[in-house]
Scaffold this motif. Sequence first.
Motif, PDB file in Angstrom:
ATOM      1  N   GLY A   1      -5.959   3.192  -8.358  1.00 46.70           N
ATOM      2  CA  GLY A   1      -6.160   1.917  -7.687  1.00 46.70           C
ATOM      3  C   GLY A   1      -7.593   1.485  -7.926  1.00 46.70           C
ATOM      4  O   GLY A   1      -8.510   2.287  -7.770  1.00 46.70           O
ATOM      5  N   ALA A   2      -7.730   0.233  -8.285  1.00 52.66           N
ATOM      6  CA  ALA A   2      -9.066  -0.276  -8.593  1.00 52.66           C
ATOM      7  C   ALA A   2      -9.932  -0.254  -7.337  1.00 52.66           C
ATOM      8  O   ALA A   2      -9.432  -0.357  -6.224  1.00 52.66           O
ATOM      9  CB  ALA A   2      -8.961  -1.702  -9.136  1.00 52.66           C
ATOM     10  N   ASP A   3     -11.223  -0.108  -7.522  1.00 58.23           N
ATOM     11  CA  ASP A   3     -12.172  -0.254  -6.421  1.00 58.23           C
ATOM     12  C   ASP A   3     -11.931   0.724  -5.286  1.00 58.23           C
ATOM     13  O   ASP A   3     -12.258   0.440  -4.127  1.00 58.23           O
ATOM     14  CB  ASP A   3     -12.122  -1.676  -5.837  1.00 58.23           C
ATOM     15  N   GLY A   4     -11.306   1.846  -5.574  1.00 62.60           N
ATOM     16  CA  GLY A   4     -11.124   2.846  -4.538  1.00 62.60           C
ATOM     17  C   GLY A   4      -9.989   2.567  -3.574  1.00 62.60           C
ATOM     18  O   GLY A   4      -9.759   3.323  -2.633  1.00 62.60           O
ATOM     19  N   ARG A   5      -9.284   1.474  -3.822  1.00 62.88           N
ATOM     20  CA  ARG A   5      -8.153   1.128  -2.954  1.00 62.88           C
ATOM     21  C   ARG A   5      -6.839   1.445  -3.639  1.00 62.88           C
ATOM     22  O   ARG A   5      -6.693   1.261  -4.841  1.00 62.88           O
ATOM     23  CB  ARG A   5      -8.182  -0.366  -2.613  1.00 62.88           C
ATOM     24  N   LEU A   6      -5.869   1.880  -2.844  1.00 60.12           N
ATOM     25  CA  LEU A   6      -4.519   2.102  -3.359  1.00 60.12           C
ATOM     26  C   LEU A   6      -4.001   0.826  -3.992  1.00 60.12           C
ATOM     27  O   LEU A   6      -4.094  -0.251  -3.391  1.00 60.12           O
ATOM     28  CB  LEU A   6      -3.579   2.438  -2.203  1.00 60.12           C
ATOM     29  N   ASP A   7      -3.434   0.955  -5.179  1.00 60.75           N
ATOM     30  CA  ASP A   7      -2.780  -0.186  -5.789  1.00 60.75           C
ATOM     31  C   ASP A   7      -1.341  -0.261  -5.263  1.00 60.75           C
ATOM     32  O   ASP A   7      -0.596   0.731  -5.297  1.00 60.75           O
ATOM     33  CB  ASP A   7      -2.788  -0.019  -7.306  1.00 60.75           C
TER      34      ASP A   7
ATOM     35  N   GLU B   1       1.406  -1.707  -6.265  1.00 61.11           N
ATOM     36  CA  GLU B   1       2.529  -1.449  -7.178  1.00 61.11           C
ATOM     37  C   GLU B   1       2.594   0.030  -7.552  1.00 61.11           C
ATOM     38  O   GLU B   1       3.679   0.599  -7.676  1.00 61.11           O
ATOM     39  CB  GLU B   1       2.407  -2.326  -8.437  1.00 61.11           C
ATOM     40  N   THR B   2       1.448   0.630  -7.735  1.00 63.73           N
ATOM     41  CA  THR B   2       1.404   2.069  -8.026  1.00 63.73           C
ATOM     42  C   THR B   2       1.998   2.860  -6.865  1.00 63.73           C
ATOM     43  O   THR B   2       2.761   3.812  -7.064  1.00 63.73           O
ATOM     44  CB  THR B   2      -0.061   2.516  -8.262  1.00 63.73           C
ATOM     45  N   LEU B   3       1.646   2.454  -5.669  1.00 61.61           N
ATOM     46  CA  LEU B   3       2.183   3.109  -4.473  1.00 61.61           C
ATOM     47  C   LEU B   3       3.699   2.971  -4.412  1.00 61.61           C
ATOM     48  O   LEU B   3       4.413   3.954  -4.189  1.00 61.61           O
ATOM     49  CB  LEU B   3       1.541   2.482  -3.221  1.00 61.61           C
ATOM     50  N   LYS B   4       4.171   1.754  -4.622  1.00 64.22           N
ATOM     51  CA  LYS B   4       5.627   1.525  -4.577  1.00 64.22           C
ATOM     52  C   LYS B   4       6.349   2.387  -5.604  1.00 64.22           C
ATOM     53  O   LYS B   4       7.388   2.980  -5.319  1.00 64.22           O
ATOM     54  CB  LYS B   4       5.933   0.052  -4.858  1.00 64.22           C
ATOM     55  N   ALA B   5       5.791   2.423  -6.800  1.00 67.61           N
ATOM     56  CA  ALA B   5       6.435   3.188  -7.869  1.00 67.61           C
ATOM     57  C   ALA B   5       6.453   4.677  -7.542  1.00 67.61           C
ATOM     58  O   ALA B   5       7.439   5.381  -7.779  1.00 67.61           O
ATOM     59  CB  ALA B   5       5.711   2.953  -9.193  1.00 67.61           C
ATOM     60  N   ALA B   6       5.358   5.166  -6.977  1.00 68.39           N
ATOM     61  CA  ALA B   6       5.284   6.587  -6.642  1.00 68.39           C
ATOM     62  C   ALA B   6       6.317   6.948  -5.581  1.00 68.39           C
ATOM     63  O   ALA B   6       6.987   7.982  -5.668  1.00 68.39           O
ATOM     64  CB  ALA B   6       3.886   6.941  -6.159  1.00 68.39           C
TER      65      ALA B   6
ATOM     66  N   ARG C   1      -1.533  -4.487   6.055  1.00 64.56           N
ATOM     67  CA  ARG C   1      -0.182  -4.884   6.472  1.00 64.56           C
ATOM     68  C   ARG C   1       0.841  -4.668   5.361  1.00 64.56           C
ATOM     69  O   ARG C   1       1.957  -4.229   5.612  1.00 64.56           O
ATOM     70  CB  ARG C   1      -0.180  -6.347   6.920  1.00 64.56           C
ATOM     71  N   GLN C   2       0.438  -4.964   4.143  1.00 63.85           N
ATOM     72  CA  GLN C   2       1.368  -4.748   3.021  1.00 63.85           C
ATOM     73  C   GLN C   2       1.698  -3.260   2.863  1.00 63.85           C
ATOM     74  O   GLN C   2       2.855  -2.888   2.660  1.00 63.85           O
ATOM     75  CB  GLN C   2       0.730  -5.235   1.713  1.00 63.85           C
ATOM     76  N   ILE C   3       0.664  -2.454   2.926  1.00 61.41           N
ATOM     77  CA  ILE C   3       0.887  -1.009   2.786  1.00 61.41           C
ATOM     78  C   ILE C   3       1.731  -0.502   3.949  1.00 61.41           C
ATOM     79  O   ILE C   3       2.641   0.306   3.778  1.00 61.41           O
ATOM     80  CB  ILE C   3      -0.464  -0.255   2.702  1.00 61.41           C
ATOM     81  N   ALA C   4       1.447  -1.015   5.128  1.00 66.34           N
ATOM     82  CA  ALA C   4       2.213  -0.597   6.309  1.00 66.34           C
ATOM     83  C   ALA C   4       3.669  -0.982   6.165  1.00 66.34           C
ATOM     84  O   ALA C   4       4.567  -0.244   6.591  1.00 66.34           O
ATOM     85  CB  ALA C   4       1.614  -1.211   7.572  1.00 66.34           C
ATOM     86  N   SER C   5       3.911  -2.125   5.554  1.00 66.17           N
ATOM     87  CA  SER C   5       5.312  -2.539   5.461  1.00 66.17           C
ATOM     88  C   SER C   5       6.049  -1.649   4.453  1.00 66.17           C
ATOM     89  O   SER C   5       7.226  -1.336   4.633  1.00 66.17           O
ATOM     90  CB  SER C   5       5.425  -4.032   5.134  1.00 66.17           C
ATOM     91  N   ILE C   6       5.350  -1.186   3.443  1.00 70.18           N
ATOM     92  CA  ILE C   6       5.954  -0.204   2.528  1.00 70.18           C
ATOM     93  C   ILE C   6       6.208   1.100   3.276  1.00 70.18           C
ATOM     94  O   ILE C   6       7.256   1.731   3.137  1.00 70.18           O
ATOM     95  CB  ILE C   6       5.013   0.054   1.327  1.00 70.18           C
TER      96      ILE C   6
END
Lengths: 349, 349, 349, 349
Positions: A107-113, A115-120, A155-160
């Motif tokens: 993830g760029a800039d030290g943040r989870l990406d 799409e990468t998270l979803k794929a994983a 919020r996006q990460i939480a919804s995943i």
Amino acid sequence: MQFASDNWAGAAPAIVDAIAAEAAGSGPAYGGSDLDKAVEKRFSEIFEREVAVFFVATGSAANGLAMVAANRPGGIIFCHRDAHMIEGECGGVEYLTGGARLLRLDGADGRLDIETLKAAIAGLTPASEHHGQGMAISITQQTEAGTAYSLDEIRQIASIAKANGLPLHMDGARFANALVHANATPAEMTWKAGVDILSFGATKNGCVAAEALVFFDPAKGRDMPFLRKRAGQLFSKSRFVAAQFDAYLRDGLWLDLARHANGMADRLRAGLVDAADAREAWPTSGNEIFAAVKRGAAERLKAAGAVFHEWDRTIGVTVAEDETLIRLVASFATTAEEVDSFLATLGAK
Amino acid sequence: MQFASDNWAGAAPAIVDAIAAEAAGSGPAYGGSDLDKAVEKRFSEIFEREVAVFFVATGSAANGLAMVAANRPGGIIFCHRDAHMIEGECGGVEYLTGGARLLRLDGADGRLDIETLKAAIAGLTPASEHHGQGMAISITQQTEAGTAYSLDEIRQIASIAKANGLPLHMDGARFANALVHANATPAEMTWKAGVDILSFGATKNGCVAAEALVFFDPAKGRDMPFLRKRAGQLFSKSRFVAAQFDAYLRDGLWLDLARHANGMADRLRAGLVDAADAREAWPTSGNEIFAAVKRGAAERLKAAGAVFHEWDRTIGVTVAEDETLIRLVASFATTAEEVDSFLATLGAK
Amino acid sequence: MQFASDNWAGAAPAIVDAIAAEAAGSGPAYGGSDLDKAVEKRFSEIFEREVAVFFVATGSAANGLAMVAANRPGGIIFCHRDAHMIEGECGGVEYLTGGARLLRLDGADGRLDIETLKAAIAGLTPASEHHGQGMAISITQQTEAGTAYSLDEIRQIASIAKANGLPLHMDGARFANALVHANATPAEMTWKAGVDILSFGATKNGCVAAEALVFFDPAKGRDMPFLRKRAGQLFSKSRFVAAQFDAYLRDGLWLDLARHANGMADRLRAGLVDAADAREAWPTSGNEIFAAVKRGAAERLKAAGAVFHEWDRTIGVTVAEDETLIRLVASFATTAEEVDSFLATLGAK
Amino acid sequence: MQFASDNWAGAAPAIVDAIAAEAAGSGPAYGGSDLDKAVEKRFSEIFEREVAVFFVATGSAANGLAMVAANRPGGIIFCHRDAHMIEGECGGVEYLTGGARLLRLDGADGRLDIETLKAAIAGLTPASEHHGQGMAISITQQTEAGTAYSLDEIRQIASIAKANGLPLHMDGARFANALVHANATPAEMTWKAGVDILSFGATKNGCVAAEALVFFDPAKGRDMPFLRKRAGQLFSKSRFVAAQFDAYLRDGLWLDLARHANGMADRLRAGLVDAADAREAWPTSGNEIFAAVKRGAAERLKAAGAVFHEWDRTIGVTVAEDETLIRLVASFATTAEEVDSFLATLGAK
């Protein structure tokens, strides 16, 4: 000119005063004092809902026990590859959970990406006795790269997380710095955005040793008294941690301390724009700055008494042959004089 | 009239002053400061030999990590049935070691019985992949029953340990109290008597939170930096623990504090001889007393503001129908007035 | 047309005969029989040096216990991202070691990339209580992608291992297939090339359940009797595992079985060159083939009774929209008729 | 004259035939075959309710994983001091659970004493973060002393378990022997009496390696697929375990085998009454006998080829100076000739 880390700083006077006041009295051990209980309630007020809160000795312990609470057999934790859990805790999460796995995600800039998270997660769905199962998502706010998730990103990460039945953990070693920067309430940055468990760090922001694990659904923390004690993390004189938090959370001291630290970092950022021999390596918020400094200037800084860490994780930024990447961390104790001396040593454009 | 526990006490002024002094400065985190290193050296002076010392958050952590250092597969720890490791750490030793077993041994007055110990070890000798293998002997000094091992008893146990290739661990949560009572040097009560690893507690004796794990053979502590960090037991602002120990060990403060606590216990013991409604349940030394108190008197004490714990482990002493067994612990903060008020409430013979 | 896996196969007649012969007799349990000991010696002959060998129930157990033997606090295992330890053991290595970490490394064709490996180790050197420490390198021979390391590649990896003080483990679930393909001796593919510990699998190659952990330096396996028993991996009727190995290793049966399986795979490979509706996705050796099959043909195969697994890890190979990636595994029991029927169903170019 | 143990025996012909039949075929690995599923259903028929059943490699694994399923932080398992979990599994329960504690309780004849059990539970009630919490009661049927719990005793223990929210586990390494002796149904001896989890052993009673963990409430076994795989206990060729159980449970073979073993033990018991140089040390049922044998006679027996273990746990029975305590175990393979030769060597009164 101490910019090595906010955990190199001392402690704020109000924190020390609180310890001194508590030292003169006595009371129940192991978290049973009125003060312990009052501070636990204070957390509920701060977060605008009933929370379960547990003091522990270190941020690593908070992170580790959060994962113990979320544990599943064959469990896999989704987190950024630079997470403190991975880079800075000697395998503590794996040890304390008895073998959970930290899945390093880019993830760029030290943040989870996202799409990468979803794929994983998709790659491990459905759960299987062969490859194991997801057990949690963990994000760091502010991140190890000095950046921060926006409320919307959380919020996006939480919804995943919710969609996949995973608790969302936030490593808030520098929570106050992120909060002040975002100008958000503690509730907004956590449970209102979907965070389930928070490692609430106060040590870096002016305490001596005060870390807490916060469960926004108290039922999820039900086993924590046993888990904490079993891990050797229940202070007998817990009152002294409570006293630190009491002072820390009183009259917004914690936010003031973070605001000061962030302000000093801002002063440094502003100065770097015009510095002759250094530049910000990538944009950060909060109290951390990563700078590419001319090698000669870096030596000059050290000679002038500046203290800082060289850094090897570049999040993709190019550092020139004649530059060194360094991390600069401002704290509650950083002074404008320190910042200005530092900048002066770098020279002006 | 606070006799509930020495961990209900506050902290000694010199300890608080040391914290305050450290708060004003800054320095390397994670044990890297000059102060951390100086205090580590100070331990070597105190113990009259080079030792490896590791600060941790709690006594339970010290005990648990000591056993992690001594760990063997199928490992069995020989200890007294009332050991804190068994009764008061929520299975922390078993958890941190990943499954070592604590073998509960009997022994009068809270001390391991030598013959029982020998028989238990013999019963597990030779080591076998079926029943497992011994991995350590652990004794508590002073014991949970307020008694203490004589130097000669320690030497006897140590010789059994050596003969069987087992390290000898001492849980010294109240080490200073035992030391002062025995009028021995730290070296005499530990490595000179054959102790290999010491949980050196200072919290109960006037610190805020200061516990250390001491290896008398530094080579045996070689993995400890990893083990401690992995367990979430490495303080970032370790300097504040170092500062406490610095003050604690300076000019014999620790012995003075323990001497005071023991003295207050002695005053209480002396008073109990003539008390109308209470008697010492069994002889103790150091700062703990177990007393059988007439039920009515116990109520009277509570009404007068005395704080103490009722106790259910009698080590074989008969408590009459109209008596309650209670534990009384004096601390560095206990005053003669508290003791005298307590005794006055019990009445004279 | 069973190509799903070699662990879908039954067992070779000689193996069953050995079990039947053992069933008629009796003898010491838990590995104490003459047969157990004779087979242990037989391993030393096969490997041309004294080895310590331990029978366990599954390949996962062998891998996990190998890592327990190599365990270090904060320990990190360097392995390929597709290693069975990562993808197929439900976190067993992490669990059995109490928290070791598997570091997923990239590498073309399922093999560790030497430069990636070096960089990963360098990134964790020197060992640190913060980021942990390397504890082992593990390679799979033949790999999960059906490929194999050359002896020279093993030697290169071993030299990196030695230079960094790391033991080299080989997951040999399909060791026999790799050995036959390389036309090497067991010694050449293992300790002569620098392998320290081998998970020696026989189940996939014609046994009922026969897995062994082999230490080429017996001293490194010293604790294994305890570690194996503690993990519930010591069979009471160990004689039946010994009997399987006895037959397996007698007169080169194991190599004959593997040669047959590899030969059937070769027949399949040869046929695929001319097949109308399928192609080898990437080159493999040994008894595994990965094929890109036209979707219609895949359906036809299933309808004709072919059994195989679809595969989602492509090691970078492009699979067309109208193709499915499948894995085909030949075993000791695969017949030429099965192969030919399979190929016939695919049609000729 | 093999009386050392029932796990020294070979395997029953029907079991071997089932393995041979399975060897000729092929099918899904890891428990996915029709046979695996059919056998799982067969367990539900045998136990007259829907159960969840999991094959594992050893009885120790079954016991350990049962406790993993019941695990609680700071968890304490109440069991008899001679339980196999304590005496014969190298700390496997502690290891696999990550630190649960086995509390050794006394009880005559190898059986838990009801009052001792109640007192132990009461001593740990209510649960506390200091002393931990009960997590299960485990009993062994038949016991390590060759005795057995009556159905009524099991019901009593189960009612204590229920009253305290503890699952009741039965280690049934010799379940068939106990069942046949009690002339009870499998349901009566387990869930109808209140047993929640059963380690169902078949290895000692004529199988090669066939052990199962049975949950009478399938919901309690929900995590077991992960737990089993993670522990390296999921056989790839699980079909061969299923095949053994299929034959074992077919047409009452298992009961016939146990009946034979018990009958041979009865023949031995009867003979001992009139033996000159030996006596039953204490009454047992099932297939185990403990005898006090004149030392000279013990030597005579060995010289005549008798195989047996000397025993050191006497459950309070007095063994004379000139006697040796030995254990004699009959199995499905024991012959009347062996028994009679053994008795003949002892001489008649």
